[in-house]
Design a protein around this motif. Sequence first.
Motif, PDB file in Angstrom:
ATOM      1  N   GLU B  35      -5.950  -1.686  18.644  1.00 20.66           N
ATOM      2  CA  GLU B  35      -6.041  -2.244  17.292  1.00 20.66           C
ATOM      3  C   GLU B  35      -7.440  -2.731  16.954  1.00 20.66           C
ATOM      4  O   GLU B  35      -7.868  -2.645  15.816  1.00 20.66           O
ATOM      5  N   THR B  36      -8.143  -3.270  17.952  1.00 23.87           N
ATOM      6  CA  THR B  36      -9.455  -3.822  17.633  1.00 23.87           C
ATOM      7  C   THR B  36     -10.573  -2.789  17.796  1.00 23.87           C
ATOM      8  O   THR B  36     -11.590  -2.887  17.141  1.00 23.87           O
ATOM      9  N   ILE B  40     -12.121   3.699  20.673  1.00 23.05           N
ATOM     10  CA  ILE B  40     -12.167   3.539  22.128  1.00 23.05           C
ATOM     11  C   ILE B  40     -10.742   3.681  22.669  1.00 23.05           C
ATOM     12  O   ILE B  40     -10.513   4.285  23.716  1.00 23.05           O
ATOM     13  N   GLY B  41      -9.785   3.158  21.904  1.00 21.57           N
ATOM     14  CA  GLY B  41      -8.376   3.351  22.257  1.00 21.57           C
ATOM     15  C   GLY B  41      -8.038   4.828  22.398  1.00 21.57           C
ATOM     16  O   GLY B  41      -7.331   5.234  23.329  1.00 21.57           O
ATOM     17  N   LEU B  42      -8.565   5.652  21.498  1.00 21.81           N
ATOM     18  CA  LEU B  42      -8.288   7.094  21.574  1.00 21.81           C
ATOM     19  C   LEU B  42      -8.842   7.700  22.849  1.00 21.81           C
ATOM     20  O   LEU B  42      -8.223   8.565  23.471  1.00 21.81           O
TER      21      LEU B  42
ATOM     22  N   VAL C 159      -3.742  13.015  20.177  1.00 20.03           N
ATOM     23  CA  VAL C 159      -4.975  12.242  20.064  1.00 20.03           C
ATOM     24  C   VAL C 159      -4.669  10.774  19.784  1.00 20.03           C
ATOM     25  O   VAL C 159      -5.153   9.881  20.449  1.00 20.03           O
ATOM     26  N   GLU C 160      -3.822  10.552  18.797  1.00 20.41           N
ATOM     27  CA  GLU C 160      -3.566   9.178  18.365  1.00 20.41           C
ATOM     28  C   GLU C 160      -2.484   8.519  19.220  1.00 20.41           C
ATOM     29  O   GLU C 160      -2.375   7.306  19.275  1.00 20.41           O
ATOM     30  N   GLY C 226     -17.033  -2.444  16.838  1.00 18.75           N
ATOM     31  CA  GLY C 226     -18.148  -2.122  17.711  1.00 18.75           C
ATOM     32  C   GLY C 226     -18.176  -0.708  18.259  1.00 18.75           C
ATOM     33  O   GLY C 226     -19.074  -0.356  19.006  1.00 18.75           O
ATOM     34  N   CYS C 227     -17.169   0.111  17.907  1.00 17.27           N
ATOM     35  CA  CYS C 227     -17.152   1.475  18.428  1.00 17.27           C
ATOM     36  C   CYS C 227     -18.368   2.268  17.956  1.00 17.27           C
ATOM     37  O   CYS C 227     -18.841   3.160  18.641  1.00 17.27           O
TER      38      CYS C 227
END
Lengths: 598, 538, 346, 158
Positions: B35-36, B40-42, C159-160, C226-227
């Motif tokens: 969520e944040t 990066i989660g992906l 992917v998701e 920040g990604c």
Amino acid sequence: MNQSEENKKKVIVRVCIGTGGLAAGGKEVIEAFKKAIADFCVDIDLDFTCHYQKVGCRGFCARDVLVDVVDGDTSVTYQGIKPDIAKRIVEEHLIKGEPVKEWLIDDSYHAFHAKQLKILLKDCGTIDPEDIHAYVKVGGYDAIKKILSSMIPEDVIAEIKASGIRGRGGAGFPTGVKWEACRKAPGDVKYIVCNADEGDPGAFMDRSIIEGNPHSVIEGMMIAAYAVGSNLGYVYIRAEYPAAVDRLKLAMAQAHEMGYLGNNLFGSGFSFDLRIKLGAGAFVCGEETALIASIEGERGMPRAKPPFPVQKGLWGKPTVINNVETLSNIPYIIRNGAAWYSSIGTEKSKGTKVFALTGKVKNTGLIEVPMGIRLGEIIYDIGGGIIGDKKFKAVQTGGPSGGCIPAELLDTPVDYESLGRVGSIIGSGGMVVLDETNCMVNIAKFFLEFTQAESCGKCVPCRIGTKRLLEILDRITKGLGREGDIELLEGLCAGVKSASLCGLGQTAPNPILSTLKYFRSEYETHIREKKCPAKVCKDLLTYSIIDAACTGCGACKRACPAGAISGEKKKPHRIDPEMCIKCGACFDTCKFASVDRE
Amino acid sequence: MAGLATVFGSGAMTNSIPEIVNNDLIFVIGSNTTETHPIIGLKMKKAFRKGAKLIVADPRRIDLVRFADLWLRQKPGTDVALLNSMMHVILRESLEDNEFIANHAEGFEQFRASLAEFTPEVGEKITGVPKAKIREAAVLYANAERAAIYYTMGMTQHTHGTDNVFSIANLALMTGNLGRESVGVNPLRGQNNVQGASDMACAPDVLPGYQKVDALQVRERFEKEWGVVLPGKAGLTATEMTEAALNGSLKAMYIMGENPVLSDPDMRHTVKALKNLEFLVVQDIFLTETAALADVVLPASSFAEKDGTFTNTERRVQRVRKVLTPPGDAREDSWIIAEISKRLGYEMKYHAMEDVMQEIGRLWPAMAGISYSRIEKRGLQWPCPTSDHPGTPYLFKGGFPRGKGRFTTVPYRPSAELPDGEYPFLLSTGRQLFQYHTGTMTRKTSAIEAIAGGRPYVEIHPDDAARLHIADGQKITVSSRRGSIEIAARITERPLEGMVFIPFHFTEAAANVLTNTALDPVCKIPEFKVCAVKIEVS
Amino acid sequence: MVKVTIDGKTATVPEGITVLDAAKRLHITIPTLCHHPKLSPFGGCRLCLVEIKGVPRPVTSCTTPVADGMEATTTSPNLENLRRTVLELVLSDHPNDCMVCERAGDCTLQELAYSYGIRENRFEGERRTYAKRDGNPFIERDMEKCIMCGRCVKVCEEVEGVGAIDFAYRGFKSKICPPFERDLDCEFCGQCVAVCPTGALTGKLWKQKGRQKDVREVETTCGYCGCGCNLTLHVKGNEVTRVDSKAETLNEGWLCVKGRFGYSFIGSTERLTTPLIRREGKLEPASWDEALDYVAGRLKGIKEEHGSDALAGLSSARCTNEENYLFQKLIRAAIGTNNVDHCARY
Amino acid sequence: MSEILDDIIARYREKDGNVIFLLQETQEALGYIPEEAVGYFSKKLEIPSSRFFGVVTFYSQFHLKPRGKNIISVCCGTACHVKGGSKIADRVLRDLALSAEGETTEDGKFTFEIVRCVGACSIAPVVLVNNRAYAEMSADGTSKILREIKKKESDESK
């Protein structure tokens, strides 16, 4: 029971409780026998005890319920038995020793069997499918014991290859070659899948085999598993076949109990177990990769090949998928040897094939014939010809993937190559006989309706192509066909055939192509003259009453659901063409042939 | 971030985002990554598809738990105990990397002794995580080939946030899980340019490039470049500024692009402090809650209205490009700063924005090799000392900047304010997927408002809700010693029993009315993640 | 490595890659519709059929792995005929409304129809018609335009990791929908929109904001978390009309709901457009000179009266590096204090 | 309902179960697949609801709505078709006043379905009434069976 009871002779009453037998009242017949015996017991001390044996399909379903009365060495077969006849048989045959002549099987029964060669179906109609000992008694599980004690897997594969058996599910791929590919595929975990998702309309041999001889399928799977190096098998079976599922479950439980399934079988170190997966109603799941998807709990959408299931199948592991009939053959091949098996049939098509002979023939039922027998022999000798002695028009083989073969090709031998040459296939073994009252455009449309409804929707040619094919056929049968439609059909058929992803789409155009090939003029008549020569296509018919023949009985008027018929009693009636919904009720009702259908 | 800098000599993600997919073990602690940090989660999800194992340590059933092989549900604020007992297991089972410790770390023997008391039993007692799971996690992490730890504010926003970071560093050092591709310790930075703002030294104790203000040679270099004499005494941290404003020693503040009223703990306290200033200037793109208190408000530019660079969480410096002119009389922030500077008598002379970047490069060698032309298509990760240097995807390849990594003995200290009879619930705060920070941008984006706006909520466990007869969606009052808000209850199994969670984006029911101003003694980060509240049904 | 020959060109390629990828290496283009390089192969559209020597029927190049010595042909009258048939079939079940479609000019189907010159269609018949309904503010789902390529299903799953949509029903009636055909309820990352090759999935915010003409595309970096995702801003006039991301970026073209759809704050009418000065308790518009002089004057005054350390600056983790640098330089060099910090502390 | 579903989940976990197994058991227990059941499974097993919906709508065995008390299935496999199965189907539609296959009468007494071959082709045309097969049926014969059931139903409700 006293001592004398045990000393009495045993009489066996064997009743067919296959689907046909059940529908004709097989269970009720058994109850009737029991009741009759009990009734007689009150007054007479019977000199015999009666045992009942329920057996699977015996093939000649048209004459159900079939009942054998076995008294010592003599066995008598009755046909067409209804519950109310049981009492007579008990009284005259069992008590007085006089078989009831009028219900005994007749010549048609013998004719039906004369040209058959029963290997699979032999045990199917005689042994009790709910008793593993019955199967063992006729040599069951000998084959797997033999293999485990004396053959290495490669020998088994060699034997199966030498027998020449090819897959009975449709494509006719050599079974031994398939096993070999799976054996050689890298990996420790491999699976055997029995495809019992018999979805072809007009085919019921797999169901009958499982209902009649489930252990032969289990043994076949064990042999296949040993040969390819698998320890787990799945039977993927239609949930719509509850009787077959129950039989199979019972057979598995008995096999477990006997130590024929499980770990370290017969002390050989080989382990094998089985699981059942119920199909949930999708024809496309007969396709190998769709079936795999379905076992995995997914939508049954076919996957691209390669990789083939023998390389990457169930859960990505090498998997052999064989159909019921193929697997059921295996124990017999091992028991009697490849040479024996390959002596039956033609050069490239070995052994026997089970067909579901249905449609407009007199003797419908399940038949087993040697490969290479001619179509005409099946239809006229085994099938006894056409009902009502109407004119034979075509025989449809191979279900929705197959084609229609016309009268002039009745000499065609029934084998993979020959049927392929005339535009059809053996398929799983459906054989539907059509007579002059069947419209070939309608038949093609029927199959397209089926394939269109069963298309999974994954690939474009099948999802939209079969829809468009059906729409063109539909407009032809409705009198809206146009010049060029036939060519359009041909073009699109070619596209769907070569561009579709799986067998369903690739073969869906076959019914159209074969009817176009042999019955093109029927299409042309529909398109150009807006007429249906077989008088099937509703929209192309008009109903009228022939004044001269009408007695004014009023039957048609009462039958007409649309209120389109008027007329005074005993005077010729009239059909209002505006109101007529062309249901044909008047035509069927009239006893004086005074309704004209044009 | 001071924690990591103390241990290794540098405080940033040790690895880069593309390396995530090659992890074979991902240990996420105190980060609701999907969520944040959705992208990066992906990458993590891609790693899971490739077979990577996942350990999640989080008191909440966050979305990542779906993918976890092991979920450690520690009580909030007990991370040190959890990590210490994991390390206890690693030592007990001799899974530590002795060669790495010998060559690259110091202070191990002393540290080893400090772990003796943290048996898994003790760990279980403090954290609530079953000891078998603690052991399993320890073994999984220690035995992995390419293990990386990811954490965010769930670790740092505590009065013992620095301790938490020390513990993570200890764990990585002990197992030698540092200095290799896809292996390391990765604090995920929460905002687009947190890394950049830190690098650029918007911080009271350092000059750009983490160079200490109290170091004379450093100051001299800057004085030479800037042409002024610089103060050598460290200044106030943000939280100290609030206190200084309250006590009157701070008179004026210039706030650029920040909304402390909503983002700082104890909102009433913050407002009081800002109102106490003699003069407050706020520069922003919207009239935020903070701007509304200002004496002067300066209209600034959004990211689409200016040129420059952002540095993302993996130290990658990337271009931001001007595509629009700011609305009305709004101006680029750099122009505003320069104008004020000029009027204060200190002229800033730059022809183009890139001149600023070049000046930074002259003063901080790690960025000397980065120029706009080099990052035209793809950003570069510092350190990048020369114009032909390819940038640095992962840190500490040949060792640590400070020589050897340092083990730090970390005792377990409970959070500053824990639930008690009067305030029986533990409140934790954080973000949700759709909103961002104080909502300055997302809450002005109508589509996002339509789906997730104006509906602040408090997550509460079903058992607690049942006990208090609270229905889903019902308005309840949540109060702490600092204030109280009215907010809708969202009944969900996400929080632990006895715990509630409020996303802090919403001014209508601001979570930071409730939070505690207690600070981490080193980093001065407030304890957003743990405070005590009570719940009343309105 | 294996040796393959495609259309007479020979190359050595890694084992396990598909014929389609091998062709790409040889700079041979094979038309595709359902294929997406970042998603698992599907083999549904059948456009990428190729002929392989020794294989009786055409196979899909997107699913078929290369084999040593393989000889493939990617174009022949038969193959082109099949492709044309497939395209005509797809178009026979597709609304003919490119003129108002948001994807026009950016639509793979349109592109293929154009390159195959399909004007007349041999096939006609029933077209799927669906009532448009989707209560979300981000994604427009016009499923009549869906060609069932399944990319959206796969991107959502693979992917998701969400699986908000899937194939439902079968055959001609199959469609891609959320469970029980309810409104979409998901993370609204818009990955599905990004991979959709037709106008079936578009951004609601894009609607009538402009076609290709006059739209500039500018690469930049996302201003949210920040990604640091790379964005492509589509700009028309002084308005951002669309945000997407290119496949070759570090974020592989994937974005989250904020990055992809959270841009309209830029053009919000609530933006500050003029300096404000508090007069008699109220913030009132002022000119820049007025505001800046006032700010500088007050800061200078306080500094003179209380010293530099009575002033402080608080900067932002959302501003650029350059701005942050200048800000701290202002505080340190112009005001003379180290009282400067930023919110990243939290 | 949740007890039934929990039991199904327990058995699912025991076996190498799959979505189809869950749905088959659910339909067996409840007669159809309620949306709430799917939501329940999805939450408990962390399998997206969309997958369940995809599977339910793919296989003809599954029903999203409760079915009638009596299921009248007319076989329209090939053998039944050539022997007039569609005429029987037309008659059932008319007798039950339904407009399409798959519908249930308003009173919930009857559901009419067309099935694709029940594998009893040699006794075609076949009609299944509550899974009992009737051999060599005609339209009139089917009407008669329907009348009998209707009568029984109305007797029972009296």
